[in-house]
Scaffold this active site. Structure first.
Site, PDB file in Angstrom:
ATOM      1  N   GLY A   7      -7.852   6.953  -4.706  1.00  0.00           N
ATOM      2  CA  GLY A   7      -6.578   5.661  -5.624  1.00  0.00           C
ATOM      3  C   GLY A   7      -7.287   5.159  -6.614  1.00  0.00           C
ATOM      4  O   GLY A   7      -7.043   3.768  -7.002  1.00  0.00           O
ATOM      5  N   ALA A   8      -8.473   5.727  -6.911  1.00  0.00           N
ATOM      6  CA  ALA A   8      -8.882   5.022  -8.475  1.00  0.00           C
ATOM      7  C   ALA A   8      -8.804   4.595  -9.653  1.00  0.00           C
ATOM      8  O   ALA A   8      -9.721   3.937 -10.075  1.00  0.00           O
ATOM      9  CB  ALA A   8     -10.560   5.550  -8.280  1.00  0.00           C
ATOM     10  N   ALA A   9      -7.563   5.188 -10.211  1.00  0.00           N
ATOM     11  CA  ALA A   9      -7.557   5.305 -11.193  1.00  0.00           C
ATOM     12  C   ALA A   9      -6.461   3.650 -11.492  1.00  0.00           C
ATOM     13  O   ALA A   9      -6.353   3.432 -12.547  1.00  0.00           O
ATOM     14  CB  ALA A   9      -6.186   6.006 -11.960  1.00  0.00           C
ATOM     15  N   GLY A  10      -6.126   3.085  -9.952  1.00  0.00           N
ATOM     16  CA  GLY A  10      -5.065   1.570  -9.968  1.00  0.00           C
ATOM     17  C   GLY A  10      -5.860   0.717 -10.335  1.00  0.00           C
ATOM     18  O   GLY A  10      -7.134   0.714 -10.554  1.00  0.00           O
ATOM     19  N   ASN A  94       4.431   4.639  -0.238  1.00  0.00           N
ATOM     20  CA  ASN A  94       2.591   4.889   0.090  1.00  0.00           C
ATOM     21  C   ASN A  94       2.584   5.458   1.460  1.00  0.00           C
ATOM     22  O   ASN A  94       1.692   5.996   2.143  1.00  0.00           O
ATOM     23  CB  ASN A  94       2.376   2.903   0.689  1.00  0.00           C
ATOM     24  CG  ASN A  94       2.271   2.796  -0.563  1.00  0.00           C
ATOM     25  OD1 ASN A  94       2.870   3.582  -1.874  1.00  0.00           O
ATOM     26  ND2 ASN A  94       2.127   1.459  -1.061  1.00  0.00           N
ATOM     27  N   ILE A 117      -6.236   0.857   2.212  1.00  0.00           N
ATOM     28  CA  ILE A 117      -6.132  -1.190   1.886  1.00  0.00           C
ATOM     29  C   ILE A 117      -4.816  -0.756   1.094  1.00  0.00           C
ATOM     30  O   ILE A 117      -4.160  -1.792   1.363  1.00  0.00           O
ATOM     31  CB  ILE A 117      -6.729  -0.679   0.694  1.00  0.00           C
ATOM     32  CG1 ILE A 117      -8.742  -0.531   1.240  1.00  0.00           C
ATOM     33  CG2 ILE A 117      -6.443  -1.808  -0.319  1.00  0.00           C
ATOM     34  CD1 ILE A 117      -9.267  -0.168  -0.488  1.00  0.00           C
ATOM     35  N   HIS A 177      -1.749  -7.805   8.144  1.00  0.00           N
ATOM     36  CA  HIS A 177      -1.498  -7.766   7.284  1.00  0.00           C
ATOM     37  C   HIS A 177      -0.665  -7.892   6.127  1.00  0.00           C
ATOM     38  O   HIS A 177      -0.542  -7.520   5.087  1.00  0.00           O
ATOM     39  CB  HIS A 177      -2.768  -6.792   6.502  1.00  0.00           C
ATOM     40  CG  HIS A 177      -3.253  -7.065   5.285  1.00  0.00           C
ATOM     41  ND1 HIS A 177      -4.220  -7.819   4.652  1.00  0.00           N
ATOM     42  CD2 HIS A 177      -2.928  -6.001   4.542  1.00  0.00           C
ATOM     43  CE1 HIS A 177      -3.888  -7.845   3.411  1.00  0.00           C
ATOM     44  NE2 HIS A 177      -3.501  -6.689   3.343  1.00  0.00           N
TER      45      HIS A 177
END
Length: 311
Positions: A7-10, A94, A117, A177
């Site tokens: 999910g590194a482009a979010g 999700n 996360i 959370h």
């Protein structure tokens, strides 16, 4: 040591990639994955920052190349909250994303420590556990819900209110959370004297801080930058623990089930992930009541995740 971010482009993912490039120990490999085609470019971008962390980017449908040999996997993939939504509104989208990614983790790097996360964390961690269990590779010492942002917010708000040095302010946060399941143990903060009328409003502000950001961004996103810093702190702690240092963080893990199957509390991290789940310590009357009141919500959130996988 290899850390993979899925999910590194979010909004969280890009900021997290930057922070990890700056903060991970020298010699660490950092793999960035997202379905979006921009992801290799994000990796090239952060790779120009002069630190001894090696970055590679991967995009497309299959995260396997990013996961190969990973010691730590951080999952931030998914949709973000918009005004009027709560974290549970994210569930329908999700849940499926987390399931798909964890299925790949189970095959490619089953011994990795996994930090979830993606919201709703109370539920997505239970989904991850059930997927890993079905694959026969579940190790409860190696699955974490990243609740560190609740700790960061608590430290910030308490230090502001009480005029304390924020770098020396420590606030344990237990439970889950989201909303009422977030319980900051204000009675355990050193050097802070509380009036009765301060505690409930502060606890509520911490619980609703995510909504505060969503509303302030006016439809333009959720808490991405502070969440990225929280995830980076947790990742650093995990890496330190895996390297043999003793580190304590509050995190959402499967423990003895005293309160719920998954519960956030102080945990000593080590070479196998969770080395020891530490006691939550003495609670004030307010905290004890809040704990009892939240448990039905937390347990229902967990059950939702279990049912999503098991039917």
């Amino acid at each position: 040591m290899k850390v993979a971010v899925l999910g590194a482009a979010g909004g969280i993912g890009q900021a997290l990639a930057l922070l990890l490039k700056l903060q991970l120990p020298a010699g660490t490999d950092l793999a960035l994955y997202d379905i979006a085609p921009v992801t290799p470019g994000v990796a090239v971008d952060v790779s120009h920052i002069p630190t001894a962390v090696n970055v590679k980017g991967f995009s497309g449908e299959d995260p396997t190349p990013a996961l190969e040999g990973a010691d730590v996997v951080l999952i931030s993939a998914g949709v973000a909250r918009k005004p009027g939504m709560d974290r549970s509104d994210l569930f329908n989208i999700n849940a499926g994303i987390v399931r798909g990614l964890i299925e790949k983790v189970a095959i490619t790097c089953p011994k990795a420590c996994v930090g979830i996360i993606t919201n709703p964390v109370n539920t997505t961690v239970a989904i991850a556990a059930e997927v890993l269990k079905k694959a026969g590779v579940y190790d409860k010492r190696k699955l974490f819900g990243v609740t560190t942002l609740d700790v960061l917010r608590s430290e910030t708000f308490v230090a502001e209110l009480k005029g304390l040095n924020v770098s020396r302010t420590s606030v344990p946060v237990i439970g889950g959370h989201s909303g009422v399941t977030i319980l900051p143990l204000l009675s355990q903060v050193q050097y802070a004297k509380w009036n009765e009328d301060e505690i409930e409003p502060l606890a509520k502000r911490i619980q609703n801080a995510g909504t505060e950001v969503v509303n302030a961004k006016a439809g333009g996103g959720s808490a991405t930058l502070s969440m990225a810093q929280a995830a980076a702190r947790f990742a650093r702690s995990l890496v330190k623990g895996l390297s043999g240092e003793t580190v304590v963080e509050c995190t959402y893990v499967e423990g003895d089930g005293k309160y719920a199957r998954f519960f956030s509390q102080p945990v000593r991290l080590g070479k196998e992930g969770v080395e020891e789940i530490l006691p939550i310590g003495p609670l004030s009357n307010f905290e004890q009541q809040a704990l009892e009141n939240m448990l039905p919500t937390l347990r229902a959130d967990i059950e939702l995740g279990e049912k999503f996988i098991n039917g």
